[in-house]
Design a protein around this motif. Structure first.
Motif, PDB file in Angstrom:
ATOM      1  N   LEU A 128      42.837  29.345  41.903  1.00 19.00           N
ATOM      2  CA  LEU A 128      42.527  30.830  41.893  1.00 19.00           C
ATOM      3  C   LEU A 128      43.209  31.653  42.626  1.00 19.00           C
ATOM      4  O   LEU A 128      43.571  32.704  42.146  1.00 19.00           O
ATOM      5  N   TYR A 129      43.606  31.288  43.645  1.00 19.72           N
ATOM      6  CA  TYR A 129      44.215  32.424  44.727  1.00 19.72           C
ATOM      7  C   TYR A 129      45.635  32.781  44.162  1.00 19.72           C
ATOM      8  O   TYR A 129      46.047  33.876  44.058  1.00 19.72           O
ATOM      9  N   ILE A 130      46.339  31.572  43.881  1.00 23.61           N
ATOM     10  CA  ILE A 130      47.749  31.766  43.362  1.00 23.61           C
ATOM     11  C   ILE A 130      47.806  32.502  41.976  1.00 23.61           C
ATOM     12  O   ILE A 130      48.510  33.162  41.754  1.00 23.61           O
ATOM     13  N   THR A 131      46.851  32.043  41.302  1.00 20.46           N
ATOM     14  CA  THR A 131      46.842  33.030  39.702  1.00 20.46           C
ATOM     15  C   THR A 131      46.469  34.262  40.300  1.00 20.46           C
ATOM     16  O   THR A 131      47.246  35.138  39.506  1.00 20.46           O
ATOM     17  N   ALA A 132      45.761  34.661  41.023  1.00 20.80           N
ATOM     18  CA  ALA A 132      45.503  36.197  41.608  1.00 20.80           C
ATOM     19  C   ALA A 132      46.808  36.808  42.093  1.00 20.80           C
ATOM     20  O   ALA A 132      47.334  37.836  41.885  1.00 20.80           O
ATOM     21  N   ALA A 133      47.505  35.968  43.168  1.00 19.89           N
ATOM     22  CA  ALA A 133      48.736  36.397  43.701  1.00 19.89           C
ATOM     23  C   ALA A 133      49.802  36.582  42.965  1.00 19.89           C
ATOM     24  O   ALA A 133      50.778  37.317  43.458  1.00 19.89           O
ATOM     25  N   TYR A 134      49.940  35.890  41.932  1.00 16.61           N
ATOM     26  CA  TYR A 134      51.180  36.365  41.013  1.00 16.61           C
ATOM     27  C   TYR A 134      51.008  37.532  40.462  1.00 16.61           C
ATOM     28  O   TYR A 134      52.033  37.998  40.350  1.00 16.61           O
ATOM     29  N   TRP A 135      49.981  38.309  40.450  1.00 18.98           N
ATOM     30  CA  TRP A 135      49.924  39.606  39.772  1.00 18.98           C
ATOM     31  C   TRP A 135      49.739  40.455  41.048  1.00 18.98           C
ATOM     32  O   TRP A 135      49.927  41.724  40.687  1.00 18.98           O
ATOM     33  N   PHE A 136      49.182  40.266  42.204  1.00 24.98           N
ATOM     34  CA  PHE A 136      49.062  41.291  43.236  1.00 24.98           C
ATOM     35  C   PHE A 136      50.294  41.586  44.193  1.00 24.98           C
ATOM     36  O   PHE A 136      50.277  42.344  45.098  1.00 24.98           O
ATOM     37  N   THR A 137      51.073  40.682  44.246  1.00 23.16           N
ATOM     38  CA  THR A 137      52.324  40.687  44.897  1.00 23.16           C
ATOM     39  C   THR A 137      53.540  41.170  44.244  1.00 23.16           C
ATOM     40  O   THR A 137      53.836  40.641  43.000  1.00 23.16           O
ATOM     41  N   ALA A 138      54.450  41.628  44.878  1.00 20.09           N
ATOM     42  CA  ALA A 138      55.796  42.332  44.229  1.00 20.09           C
ATOM     43  C   ALA A 138      56.757  40.957  43.874  1.00 20.09           C
ATOM     44  O   ALA A 138      57.739  40.839  42.909  1.00 20.09           O
ATOM     45  N   SER A 139      56.374  39.763  44.623  1.00 23.05           N
ATOM     46  CA  SER A 139      57.416  38.666  44.507  1.00 23.05           C
ATOM     47  C   SER A 139      57.121  37.565  43.584  1.00 23.05           C
ATOM     48  O   SER A 139      57.468  36.644  43.529  1.00 23.05           O
ATOM     49  N   THR A 140      55.605  37.910  43.059  1.00 19.84           N
ATOM     50  CA  THR A 140      54.812  37.028  42.265  1.00 19.84           C
ATOM     51  C   THR A 140      54.602  35.534  43.156  1.00 19.84           C
ATOM     52  O   THR A 140      54.360  34.592  42.457  1.00 19.84           O
ATOM     53  N   SER A 141      54.485  35.800  44.464  1.00 21.30           N
ATOM     54  CA  SER A 141      53.740  34.703  45.064  1.00 21.30           C
ATOM     55  C   SER A 141      54.461  33.483  45.197  1.00 21.30           C
ATOM     56  O   SER A 141      53.871  32.368  44.512  1.00 21.30           O
ATOM     57  N   PHE A 142      55.654  33.286  45.450  1.00 19.68           N
ATOM     58  CA  PHE A 142      56.214  31.956  45.674  1.00 19.68           C
ATOM     59  C   PHE A 142      55.313  31.002  46.711  1.00 19.68           C
ATOM     60  O   PHE A 142      54.920  29.881  46.472  1.00 19.68           O
ATOM     61  N   ALA A 143      55.236  31.706  47.827  1.00 20.50           N
ATOM     62  CA  ALA A 143      54.548  31.133  48.905  1.00 20.50           C
ATOM     63  C   ALA A 143      54.831  29.822  49.472  1.00 20.50           C
ATOM     64  O   ALA A 143      53.726  29.083  49.927  1.00 20.50           O
ATOM     65  N   ASN A 144      55.928  29.201  49.246  1.00 20.48           N
ATOM     66  CA  ASN A 144      56.235  27.795  49.534  1.00 20.48           C
ATOM     67  C   ASN A 144      57.697  27.406  49.383  1.00 20.48           C
ATOM     68  O   ASN A 144      58.495  27.831  48.526  1.00 20.48           O
ATOM     69  N   PRO A 145      58.332  27.218  50.763  1.00 24.34           N
ATOM     70  CA  PRO A 145      59.697  27.104  50.801  1.00 24.34           C
ATOM     71  C   PRO A 145      60.309  26.086  49.641  1.00 24.34           C
ATOM     72  O   PRO A 145      61.250  26.235  49.451  1.00 24.34           O
ATOM     73  N   ALA A 146      59.626  25.081  49.730  1.00 29.39           N
ATOM     74  CA  ALA A 146      60.164  23.942  48.892  1.00 29.39           C
ATOM     75  C   ALA A 146      60.262  24.532  47.591  1.00 29.39           C
ATOM     76  O   ALA A 146      61.258  24.187  46.662  1.00 29.39           O
ATOM     77  N   VAL A 147      59.143  25.057  46.928  1.00 27.24           N
ATOM     78  CA  VAL A 147      59.153  25.520  45.457  1.00 27.24           C
ATOM     79  C   VAL A 147      60.357  26.403  45.524  1.00 27.24           C
ATOM     80  O   VAL A 147      61.087  26.729  44.505  1.00 27.24           O
ATOM     81  N   ALA A 148      60.522  27.399  46.471  1.00 31.31           N
ATOM     82  CA  ALA A 148      61.435  28.583  46.278  1.00 31.31           C
ATOM     83  C   ALA A 148      62.882  27.994  46.384  1.00 31.31           C
ATOM     84  O   ALA A 148      63.702  28.313  45.358  1.00 31.31           O
ATOM     85  N   MET A 149      63.220  26.744  47.156  1.00 33.07           N
ATOM     86  CA  MET A 149      64.506  26.133  47.115  1.00 33.07           C
ATOM     87  C   MET A 149      64.753  25.605  45.703  1.00 33.07           C
ATOM     88  O   MET A 149      65.653  25.553  45.323  1.00 33.07           O
ATOM     89  N   ALA A 150      63.773  24.939  45.044  1.00 35.36           N
ATOM     90  CA  ALA A 150      64.004  24.556  43.764  1.00 35.36           C
ATOM     91  C   ALA A 150      64.030  25.454  42.683  1.00 35.36           C
ATOM     92  O   ALA A 150      64.775  25.207  41.598  1.00 35.36           O
ATOM     93  N   ARG A 151      63.526  26.649  42.797  1.00 37.68           N
ATOM     94  CA  ARG A 151      63.511  27.486  41.793  1.00 37.68           C
ATOM     95  C   ARG A 151      64.988  28.242  41.960  1.00 37.68           C
ATOM     96  O   ARG A 151      65.374  29.164  41.081  1.00 37.68           O
ATOM     97  N   SER A 152      65.879  28.167  43.057  1.00 38.92           N
ATOM     98  CA  SER A 152      66.937  28.749  43.356  1.00 38.92           C
ATOM     99  C   SER A 152      68.101  27.788  42.293  1.00 38.92           C
ATOM    100  O   SER A 152      69.123  28.231  42.091  1.00 38.92           O
TER     101      SER A 152
END
Length: 232
Positions: A158-182
């Motif tokens: 639920l937190y990540i669902t909300a944070a997708y929308w209230f953060t300008a970055s859409t809430s990556f909040a995860n270095p490994a996921v950020a690397m994979a998304r690059s």
């Protein structure tokens, strides 16, 4: 005490991070395919990610703790919930699993197995958003474990669902996921050159949360006032 050996915990972290990234990337590709409305595409991406987090933490949490996130593993290592000797294995599993998740999403949608992302995600607002997003994620996890352990999968989803929308970055909040998304040039991508700013911001947010929640959640022995009794 965790009864699973390191190899099983490594596999659980790799599998969980892989399925999480496959969900993020795959749902982004699906959303872009089905609509040109960015808000609707983000909504589809959000719901899929939040739902998958609930599932993954519920089924894999008993094995590895379901970190799926180097920032979370670092926090647990610092507070001695994760042995320092296991930290490198967890980080390696998360990064490897994340990359495999991107590859799986691409193969499902007949895309090149790996691509270099070109989506710009940089600047003070984006970095501060990642500090806030990761701070909130770690705070939710630590407080959830302290007060309502069984609810943690739902709290995180639920937190990540909300944070997708209230953060300008859409809430990556995860270095490994950020690397994979690059490594995906799709809806959820991030340019490799933008990774350092995101990763530093995410680690900073996690450490701030650890410091604050460590103080906030620490019980204190309060000496109750006892009235003096008259001597007989």
């Amino acid at each position: 005490m965790n009864t699973f050996d390191l190899s099983r915990r490594f596999a659980a972290e790799a599998l969980g991070t892989g399925l999480l990234v496959a969900t993020v990337v795959g749902s982004g590709i699906m959303a872009e395919t089905l609509t040109h409305d960015t808000a609707l595409a983000l909504l589809g991406n959000t719901l899929a990610t939040g739902a998958m987090l609930v599932v993954l933490i519920t089924i894999l949490g008993p094995i590895s703790g379901a970190h799926f996130n180097p920032a979370v593993s670092l926090v647990f290592c610092i507070n001695r919930s994760l042995p320092a000797r296991d930290l490198v294995a967890y980080l390696a599993a998360q990064v490897a699993g994340g990359i495999a998740g991107t590859m799986a999403a691409h193969l499902m949608f007949a895309q090149p197995m790996l691509e270099v992302a070109t989506k710009l995600r940089a600047g003070p607002a984006q970095w501060f958003s990642e500090v806030v997003a990761t701070f909130g994620l770690v705070a939710v996890i630590l407080a959830g474990l302290r007060f309502e352990r069984r609810a943690v999968p739902w709290l995180v989803g639920l937190y990540i669902t909300a944070a997708y929308w209230f953060t300008a970055s859409t809430s990556f909040a995860n270095p490994a996921v950020a690397m994979a998304r690059s490594l995906t040039n799709t809806f959820s991508g991030i340019r490799p050159v933008d990774l350092p700013g995101f990763i530093v911001a995410e680690l900073l947010g996690a450490l701030i949360a650890l410091a604050l929640m460590g103080w906030l959640l620490k019980p204190e022995t309060v000496q109750q006032y006892q009235p003096l009794k008259a001597e007989p």
